[in-house]
Design an enzyme around this catalytic site. Structure first.
Site, short mmCIF file in Angstrom:
data_model
loop_
_atom_site.label_atom_id
_atom_site.label_comp_id
_atom_site.label_asym_id
_atom_site.label_seq_id
_atom_site.Cartn_x
_atom_site.Cartn_y
_atom_site.Cartn_z
N GLU A 50 11.69 -8.77 5.71
CA GLU A 50 10.92 -8.90 4.93
C GLU A 50 10.65 -7.17 4.35
O GLU A 50 10.43 -6.84 3.04
CB GLU A 50 9.78 -9.68 4.99
CG GLU A 50 9.82 -11.20 5.04
CD GLU A 50 10.10 -11.67 6.29
OE1 GLU A 50 10.38 -10.81 7.30
OE2 GLU A 50 10.15 -12.93 6.64
N PHE A 112 -0.81 -23.34 11.37
CA PHE A 112 0.54 -22.62 11.85
C PHE A 112 0.82 -21.58 10.81
O PHE A 112 0.94 -21.84 9.52
CB PHE A 112 1.45 -23.76 11.81
CG PHE A 112 3.09 -23.15 12.23
CD1 PHE A 112 3.27 -22.32 13.38
CD2 PHE A 112 4.19 -23.32 11.29
CE1 PHE A 112 4.57 -21.86 13.67
CE2 PHE A 112 5.42 -22.75 11.58
CZ PHE A 112 5.38 -21.92 12.69
N GLN A 113 1.34 -20.43 11.27
CA GLN A 113 1.93 -19.17 10.21
C GLN A 113 0.73 -19.06 9.16
O GLN A 113 1.12 -18.84 8.14
CB GLN A 113 3.21 -19.60 9.73
CG GLN A 113 4.28 -19.54 10.78
CD GLN A 113 5.65 -19.38 10.19
OE1 GLN A 113 5.92 -20.02 9.25
NE2 GLN A 113 6.41 -18.70 10.88
N LYS A 162 1.40 -23.65 0.13
CA LYS A 162 2.27 -24.79 -0.06
C LYS A 162 1.90 -25.86 -0.87
O LYS A 162 2.72 -26.50 -1.73
CB LYS A 162 2.90 -25.15 1.22
CG LYS A 162 4.01 -25.75 1.24
CD LYS A 162 4.90 -25.98 2.52
CE LYS A 162 6.06 -27.01 2.68
NZ LYS A 162 6.72 -27.02 3.80
N MET A 479 11.92 16.38 12.04
CA MET A 479 10.60 16.75 11.15
C MET A 479 9.58 17.07 12.26
O MET A 479 8.84 17.88 12.44
CB MET A 479 10.21 15.69 10.21
CG MET A 479 8.85 16.36 9.33
SD MET A 479 9.20 17.68 8.77
CE MET A 479 10.06 17.46 7.03
C1 LIG Z 1 7.79 14.55 5.09
C2 LIG Z 1 7.07 14.97 3.72
C3 LIG Z 1 6.97 15.90 3.17
C4 LIG Z 1 6.37 16.02 1.93
N1 LIG Z 1 6.41 17.46 1.23
C5 LIG Z 1 5.94 17.66 0.08
C6 LIG Z 1 6.08 18.95 -0.54
O1 LIG Z 1 6.43 20.00 0.24
N2 LIG Z 1 5.78 18.94 -1.97
C7 LIG Z 1 5.59 17.79 -2.62
O2 LIG Z 1 5.16 17.91 -3.66
N3 LIG Z 1 5.20 16.81 -2.11
C8 LIG Z 1 5.71 16.43 -0.79
N4 LIG Z 1 5.34 15.13 -0.18
C9 LIG Z 1 5.10 14.10 -1.09
C10 LIG Z 1 3.46 14.07 -0.99
O3 LIG Z 1 2.92 13.43 0.32
C11 LIG Z 1 3.12 13.14 -2.11
O4 LIG Z 1 3.57 11.81 -2.25
C12 LIG Z 1 3.54 13.94 -3.54
O5 LIG Z 1 3.27 15.04 -3.45
C13 LIG Z 1 2.64 13.21 -4.55
O6 LIG Z 1 3.39 13.46 -5.96
P1 LIG Z 1 2.52 13.53 -7.17
O7 LIG Z 1 1.33 14.26 -7.20
O8 LIG Z 1 3.60 13.47 -8.22
O9 LIG Z 1 1.84 11.94 -7.28
P2 LIG Z 1 2.42 10.62 -7.47
O10 LIG Z 1 2.24 9.57 -6.26
O11 LIG Z 1 3.76 10.31 -7.88
O12 LIG Z 1 1.22 10.00 -8.27
C14 LIG Z 1 1.45 9.97 -9.68
C15 LIG Z 1 0.42 10.47 -10.53
O13 LIG Z 1 0.39 10.01 -11.80
C16 LIG Z 1 -0.26 9.17 -12.67
N5 LIG Z 1 0.48 8.49 -13.50
C17 LIG Z 1 0.91 7.35 -13.25
N6 LIG Z 1 1.59 7.02 -14.41
C18 LIG Z 1 1.23 7.60 -15.40
C19 LIG Z 1 1.40 7.77 -16.67
N7 LIG Z 1 2.20 6.87 -17.58
N8 LIG Z 1 0.75 8.71 -17.56
C20 LIG Z 1 -0.02 9.65 -16.74
N9 LIG Z 1 -0.24 9.82 -15.47
C21 LIG Z 1 0.35 8.82 -14.86
C22 LIG Z 1 -1.02 8.60 -11.37
O14 LIG Z 1 -2.18 8.04 -11.59
C23 LIG Z 1 -1.01 9.48 -10.22
O15 LIG Z 1 -2.18 10.22 -10.37
C24 LIG Z 1 6.08 14.99 1.16
C25 LIG Z 1 6.23 13.79 1.71
C26 LIG Z 1 6.69 13.70 2.94
C27 LIG Z 1 6.84 12.23 3.55
C1 LIG Z 2 7.55 4.36 10.10
C2 LIG Z 2 7.24 5.72 10.50
N1 LIG Z 2 7.18 6.17 11.74
C3 LIG Z 2 6.83 7.60 11.89
C4 LIG Z 2 6.85 8.28 10.95
C5 LIG Z 2 6.47 9.93 11.32
N2 LIG Z 2 8.00 10.59 10.92
C6 LIG Z 2 8.05 11.34 10.07
S1 LIG Z 2 9.44 12.02 10.15
C7 LIG Z 2 9.99 11.33 11.47
C8 LIG Z 2 11.29 11.61 12.14
C9 LIG Z 2 12.14 11.14 11.31
O1 LIG Z 2 13.60 11.42 11.88
P1 LIG Z 2 15.11 11.22 11.27
O2 LIG Z 2 15.13 10.19 10.53
O3 LIG Z 2 16.00 11.49 12.38
O4 LIG Z 2 15.05 12.45 10.23
P2 LIG Z 2 15.30 14.24 10.48
O5 LIG Z 2 13.66 14.61 10.28
O6 LIG Z 2 15.59 14.21 12.02
O7 LIG Z 2 15.98 14.50 9.26
C10 LIG Z 2 8.87 10.67 11.85
C11 LIG Z 2 9.07 10.05 13.27
C12 LIG Z 2 6.92 8.04 9.76
N3 LIG Z 2 7.24 8.76 8.74
N4 LIG Z 2 7.36 6.72 9.45
#
Ligand SMILES: Cc1cc2nc3c(=O)[nH]c(=O)nc-3n(C[C@H](O)[C@H](O)[C@H](O)COP(=O)(O)OP(=O)(O)OC[C@H]3O[C@@H](n4cnc5c(N)ncnc54)[C@H](O)[C@@H]3O)c2cc1C
Ligand SMILES: Cc1ncc(C[n+]2csc(CCOP(=O)(O)OP(=O)(O)O)c2C)c(N)n1
Ligand SMILES: [Mg+2]
Lengths: 576, 163
Positions: A50, A112-113, A162, A479
């Site tokens: 799912e 159940f479930q 259901k 990472m």
């Molecule tokens: C490993 C990892 C590393 C990351 N590193 C970075 C990084 O280096 N830099 C980075 O930027 N992010 C990074 N992120 C992502 C970060 O965690 C956030 O998800 C991201 O920065 C949020 O983006 P955003 O501000 O565009 O907001 P979103 O989450 O895209 O939110 C959208 C915003 O727009 C508004 N909005 C929606 N629809 C409309 C509309 N029609 N009109 C006006 N407003 C609207 C919403 O209300 C909200 O405030 C990383 C994520 C991960 C998993």
């Molecule tokens: C469901 C979930 N569990 C744990 C994490 C924490 N986490 C972030 S990046 C990462 C490693 C990802 O490894 P891989 O898919 O091999 O990507 P790489 O960083 O090596 O490119 C982990 C464990 C997560 N983001 N999501």
């Protein structure tokens, strides 16, 4: 027309124009599955877990802008969907999730479930419903779609006991043409006075930055946004969620900002005097140390959600409204303004930005005898002519995809930013491919992430959704390993995956094509071969340099100008 | 700062938990929460007393407004308003205390609702500070049990919270 609950639900989906429903059957939804069996207007995609259903529906939604639709059974079916619902919630993606529930008379008896999925999902949905009255089912479905897709989009769950879908119980059916909810009236138009103030501020800017986010994509605002940016000639940076809102190959684009953003984008943020945030939410991965965020700037913020405004960073000119509408108003005012931004100041600012750009913060060792992950993404971009849909999982590979695949169009970059859900990429790619069967769709992933929803390879075969899986296999949770290298003196605690499967054989056993690539010289040819196999899903297992890190990096708690650059990259050119 | 937020919310099962869940999920304080249906049975009116800086209160009101079930809200503590709370106190009423408690109840404009040979149940309404003062004056040692409703409130004058 008198219909049973199951038929009503299916008829609602037809009337709503739903093309695909991603689901997995079970006891509580069997009546609904029987109703699905009798028709073929709404196509059901049977996933293998799912979580996969929610991610696939989510990918479909991100690529098309239409709501993704999911159907799961009660109890474990519903709880398995929670991660995908939370993923959609954090990135404001419109999903409508239908869950079966135990029959009304036994709710609350630990039947159940039985799981209180309305309670469980309450903090990670935009709204949810437990339907208790069959005559309200159609109206509730209509409300669910309305809430999911308007204002700040998000997932809505509809829990259906259901007993309501019992084929013997029928009620008159009519799908409401529209609904209004007295307690829900999302703003569309921005306040004219505020917009005027913003325009005045923009026209006085000497060192401006446009910072845009996922809201521009979600609100289909890329076109007016690009026009707006071009008219002003200001530098544009995108968040991870905003990539593609402005063409990445354009000179005005200075790259992504934030933790793994470019040197030029982050420095520009630190030095700017006017910042306009468009549909971005000042996430902590973007702002770095809040107390030193844009220390010299007056800030304008356009967002449809009032709660996004001044949540983490206080802003000077808040504008609540849809990006499209607000930008149209701004463009109109800008075009009729008799003033222009100071051209000389802007030229100086651009000279400064070009000096930062000349640091080439994304350079890597291209001469290495190991495959560099950055090189794979660059080649992927070339082979797909920059025009593919790229989904990703979470980790280093995600950041490299964001940095090196230059997205010129919105809705092409599909990743989990807010929740950062490993396992998202492949099912999402299936959803995208269903929506755009003719387009190239690739999932950039890592050997750890891909294993979290690997079972969906079977779904890809069953529904003939030929996607290309680009596995940047560094043998590590890269990472995590990177953070351990930087902040835990290279104590690699449980981030090494000792027993990896043979991905080539694994792909083959699922009926797909598997390829292993271990030499840099073979990268290009492998990608070309994979994309030439138009009707096959191909798993490309690239054995990449396990020691490679993502740069630049703003470490936790640091400010924008305090970046860690790749070894060999220096700011000397900038100083010269 | 202490704020009193009045909320009109759909009278549906689950609506209350959306509000309380929001507060626990986001780490906001709830000092008290009262709720009852209004004359329009499809709506409930909630009074929520919370503590926080201006920024936090702004986020709280925005996040509450975002809940689909919330129809309307106002922060009544920002304008001239009336705040009332109901308190029932079971007090030891023996010997000299019987007269003393009765006298204090009169001063606080309370009522004695139940009398036994050793106890009174006193009803006092008012602002939080008045109820606190009553307890202090009677003395913790003489109090057997206290139940307080939590504050409710309404704006003075023409302005108010209605559809
Ligand atoms: C490993 C990892 C590393 C990351 N590193 C970075 C990084 O280096 N830099 C980075 O930027 N992010 C990074 N992120 C992502 C970060 O965690 C956030 O998800 C991201 O920065 C949020 O983006 P955003 O501000 O565009 O907001 P979103 O989450 O895209 O939110 C959208 C915003 O727009 C508004 N909005 C929606 N629809 C409309 C509309 N029609 N009109 C006006 N407003 C609207 C919403 O209300 C909200 O405030 C990383 C994520 C991960 C998993
Ligand atoms: C469901 C979930 N569990 C744990 C994490 C924490 N986490 C972030 S990046 C990462 C490693 C990802 O490894 P891989 O898919 O091999 O990507 P790489 O960083 O090596 O490119 C982990 C464990 C997560 N983001 N999501
Ligand atoms: Mg890895």
């Amino acid at each position: 027309m008198e219909l049973s609950g199951g038929d009503i639900l299916v008829q609602c989906l037809k009337d709503e124009g739903v093309e695909y429903i991603f689901g997995y059957p079970g006891g509580a939804v069997l009546h609904i599955y029987d109703a699905l069996f009798k028709q073929d207007a709404v196509k059901h995609i049977l996933v293998r877990h799912e979580q996969g259903a929610t991610h696939a529906a989510d990918g479909y939604a991100r690529a098309t802008g239409k709501p993704g639709v999911v159907l799961v059974t009660s109890g474990p079916g519903a709880t398995n969907a929670v991660t995908g619902i939370a993923t959609a919630y954090m990135d404001s993606i419109p999903l409508v999730v239908f869950s079966g529930q135990v029959p009304l008379p036994v709710i609350g008896s630990d039947a159940f479930q039985e799981a209180d999925i309305v309670g469980i999902t309450r903090p990670c949905v935009k709204h949810n419903f437990l339907v208790k009255d069959l005559t309200k089912l159609a109206e509730t479905v209509k409300k669910a779609f309305y809430i999911a897709t308007t204002g700040r989009p998000g997932p809505v769950l509809v829990d259906i006991p259901k007993s309501l879908t019992d084929p013997a119980i029928k009620v008159p059916y009519q799908y409401p043409k529209s609904v209004s909810i007295r307690s829900y009236n999302p703003s569309v138009k921005g306040h004219r006075w505020q917009i005027r103030k913003a325009v005045d501020l923009l026209l006085t800017a000497r060192r401006p930055v446009i910072y845009s986010g996922g809201g521009v994509i979600l609100g289909n605002g890329a076109e007016p946004f690009t026009e707006f940016a071009r008219l002003l000639g200001f530098p544009v940076t995108n968040t991870l969620m905003g990539l593609g809102a402005y063409p990445a190959t354009d000179q005005q684009f200075i790259g992504m900002l934030g933790m793994h953003g470019t040197y030029e984008a982050n420095m520009a943020m630190h030095e700017c005097d006017v910042l306009i945030a468009v549909g971005a939410r000042f996430d902590d991965r973007v702002t770095g140390k809040i107390s030193e965020f844009c220390p010299h700037a007056k800030i304008i913020h356009i967002d449809v959600d009032p709660a996004s405004i001044s949540k983490t960073v206080k802003v000077d000119v808040p504008i609540v409204g849809e990006v499209g509408s607000v930008l149209a108003d701004m463009l109109e005012m800008l075009k009729s303004a008799d003033k222009r931004p100071d051209a000389e100041a802007l030229a100086d600012w651009w000279r400064q930005i070009e000096r930062w750009r000349s640091v080439h913060c994304l350079s890597y060792d291209a001469g290495s005898d190991k495959i560099k992950p950055q090189h794979v993404i660059e080649q992927l971009w070339e082979v797909t002519r920059g025009d593919a849909f790229i989904t990703s999982d979470v980790g280093q590979h995600q950041m490299w995809a964001a940095q090196f695949y230059k997205f010129d169009k919105p809705r092409r970059w599909i990743n989990s930013g807010g929740l950062g859900t490993m396992g998202f990429g492949m099912p999402a790619a299936i959803g995208v491919k269903l929506a755009f069967p003719e387009a190239d769709v690739a999932c950039v992933t890592g050997e750890a992430s891909i294993q979290m929803c690997i079972q969906e390879l079977a779904t890809a075969l069953q529904y003939r959704t030929p996607i290309k899986i680009v596995n940047l296999n560094n043998g590590y949770m890269g990472m995590v390993r990177q953070w351990q290298e930087f902040t835990y003196e290279s104590r690699y605690s449980h981030s090494y995956l000792e027993t990896l499967p043979d991905f080539v054989k694994l792909a083959e056993s699922y009926g797909h094509v598997g390829m292993r690539i271990s030499r840099p010289g073979d990268v290009r040819a492998a990608l070309e071969e994979a994309f030439a196999l138009r009707d096959r899903t191909v798993f490309l297992d690239f054995l990449t340099d396990p020691t490679e890190n993502v740069y630049p990096m703003i470490e936790a708690g640091k400010a924008h100008h305090d970046m860690r650059l790749a070894p060999g990259v220096s700011t000397d050119t900038e100083l010269a | 700062m202490r704020h009193i937020i009045s909320i009109l919310i759909e009278n549906e099962s689950g609506a209350l938990s959306r509000v309380s869940g929001l507060f626990s999920a986001r780490g906001y304080n709830i000092e008290s929460l009262t709720v009852a249906p209004t004359q329009d049975p499809s709506l409930s009116r909630m009074t929520l007393v919370t503590l926080g800086s201006d920024d936090i209160i702004e986020q709280i009101t925005k996040q509450l407004n975002k809940l689909i079930d919330v129809v309307k809200l106002i922060d009544i503590s920002e304008s001239s308003h009336i705040e009332r709370e109901l308190m029932l106190v079971k007090v030891r009423a023996t010997n000299g205390l019987r007269e003393e408690v009765k006298r204090l109840t009169d001063i606080f404009r309370g009522n004695i609702l139940d009398v036994t040979s050793s106890t009174y149940v006193v009803e006092v309404t008012g602002e939080k500070s008045k109820l606190d003062a009553f307890i202090q004056t009677v003395g913790e040692d003489n109090i057997i049990e206290v139940v307080r409703s939590g504050a409710t409130g309404i704006l003075r004058g023409e302005r108010g919270l209605s559809l």
